[in-house]
Motif scaffolding. Sequence first.
Motif, PDB file in Angstrom:
ATOM      1  N   LEU A 192     -28.144  55.757   6.901  1.00 52.95           N
ATOM      2  CA  LEU A 192     -28.398  56.488   5.667  1.00 52.95           C
ATOM      3  C   LEU A 192     -29.773  57.117   5.706  1.00 52.95           C
ATOM      4  O   LEU A 192     -30.770  56.441   5.949  1.00 52.95           O
ATOM      5  CB  LEU A 192     -28.294  55.538   4.469  1.00 52.95           C
ATOM      6  N   THR A 193     -29.844  58.422   5.483  1.00 53.85           N
ATOM      7  CA  THR A 193     -31.119  59.120   5.268  1.00 53.85           C
ATOM      8  C   THR A 193     -30.992  59.910   3.974  1.00 53.85           C
ATOM      9  O   THR A 193     -29.940  60.502   3.689  1.00 53.85           O
ATOM     10  CB  THR A 193     -31.473  60.066   6.430  1.00 53.85           C
ATOM     11  N   GLY A 226     -35.027  56.748   5.690  1.00 52.88           N
ATOM     12  CA  GLY A 226     -33.713  56.282   6.064  1.00 52.88           C
ATOM     13  C   GLY A 226     -33.772  55.239   7.157  1.00 52.88           C
ATOM     14  O   GLY A 226     -34.835  54.786   7.578  1.00 52.88           O
ATOM     15  N   ILE A 256     -35.281  49.738   3.336  1.00 57.60           N
ATOM     16  CA  ILE A 256     -33.847  49.856   3.523  1.00 57.60           C
ATOM     17  C   ILE A 256     -33.252  48.486   3.237  1.00 57.60           C
ATOM     18  O   ILE A 256     -33.878  47.453   3.534  1.00 57.60           O
ATOM     19  CB  ILE A 256     -33.491  50.324   4.949  1.00 57.60           C
ATOM     20  N   ILE A 291     -28.290  62.978  -0.223  1.00 53.16           N
ATOM     21  CA  ILE A 291     -28.145  62.273   1.043  1.00 53.16           C
ATOM     22  C   ILE A 291     -28.069  63.333   2.131  1.00 53.16           C
ATOM     23  O   ILE A 291     -27.225  64.237   2.065  1.00 53.16           O
ATOM     24  CB  ILE A 291     -26.901  61.386   1.043  1.00 53.16           C
ATOM     25  N   ALA A 348     -25.212  60.298   6.311  1.00 51.29           N
ATOM     26  CA  ALA A 348     -24.825  58.912   6.062  1.00 51.29           C
ATOM     27  C   ALA A 348     -23.527  58.587   6.785  1.00 51.29           C
ATOM     28  O   ALA A 348     -22.676  59.448   7.007  1.00 51.29           O
ATOM     29  CB  ALA A 348     -24.663  58.648   4.562  1.00 51.29           C
TER      30      ALA A 348
END
Length: 365
Positions: A188-189, A248, A334, A151, A154
Amino acid sequence: MKLHLGLMLAAVIAVGCADAETKTDPRVFLLKGTPGVDFQVEPDRLIFPVGGYEDLLGRQPDDILVASSGTGLFRAVVSVSSADGSITVLTRPAELGEAVIDGTASQAADTNDMDGRWSMDGKFDGVLPFDGSLEIGDTTILGNGDLDASITDAHIHFKPNFHLDLDVHSRRVTYFEAIAEGSLEARLTARVQTMGNVAVRQDKELWKSSPKIFTQWIGPVPVIEVVQLSFGVGVEVGAEGAATFEGGGSLTTTLRAGAVYDYYTTGWRGVGEKQVTVVPLGKLTEGDATIDVSVYVYGELDIKFYDVAGPFLYVAPYVGVSHTVGEPGWEPAIGIFGAWGGKVEIFGHSLAGFEKELFDWSHPL
């Protein structure tokens, strides 16, 4: 998203009912002291010092022993013996209907004053207050020769309120409702690179609250709930070949999630209501592999009734992608996943186990 239901957020219970509506069994016996401190607790027996516990020698099989201190205790007596200055009570699991003949419960609670411990890089490993938010920088979830999953950034904010209704009639739990409500914000990415054949799922807990204990009473019967909240990250990957995915987004959702049991009509049914808005961010796909991947952050609330495992409610925003080698098109997305499950054996055999995916909503990136 292919998260398994063997995950683990559940409900906080609070009890209060008028004396005229409450009837309990005379076999209920309230223990003095704190389990594990003033007397020894084992899976199938309790060991007490004789001094101060002489009245236990008069207990009979199927008497119900309850304790209101600490994490509580709720057991049925099998036999009682005394030797070498101690009293040993062999026990079996008990059901609420053995102690409560008729009673109702209804209350709400929240997670505003919970604290807990961080177990992630860059965070002090100590007890910290909970403000409902988890901020995550670059965090590797899993890295080996065939897979690198991380991640890159996030954020999750979730402070749900909980509502519970419980009805006991003629020693049977006839209605049980556990619902969590609140807004959830997530950003979130993530980056995933596969270099071969991979089939794996990995969770990494980042924060867990200290146990929070609630004590209520149905007549002389204490109802003890031990509640814990946790946040973490995870990845689930099935891949054949080499590929790279980066993507994301952010989402905001209003949730109403949980489960209802109605003895007279539907039995168990899940409740999964949501309103979701998303803002996709950039994405990158490279290579040509058969791949199905989800990277997620999760919030989970677990509860134990007395010293017995209970249910959970689990919510996980995620980003992911699917692709089949040799075919055009990638499917990045997503979304948000929700599940309810666990055990409520203390309420009776018919309620012992219920697991259900409440929702799995996604939006293309």
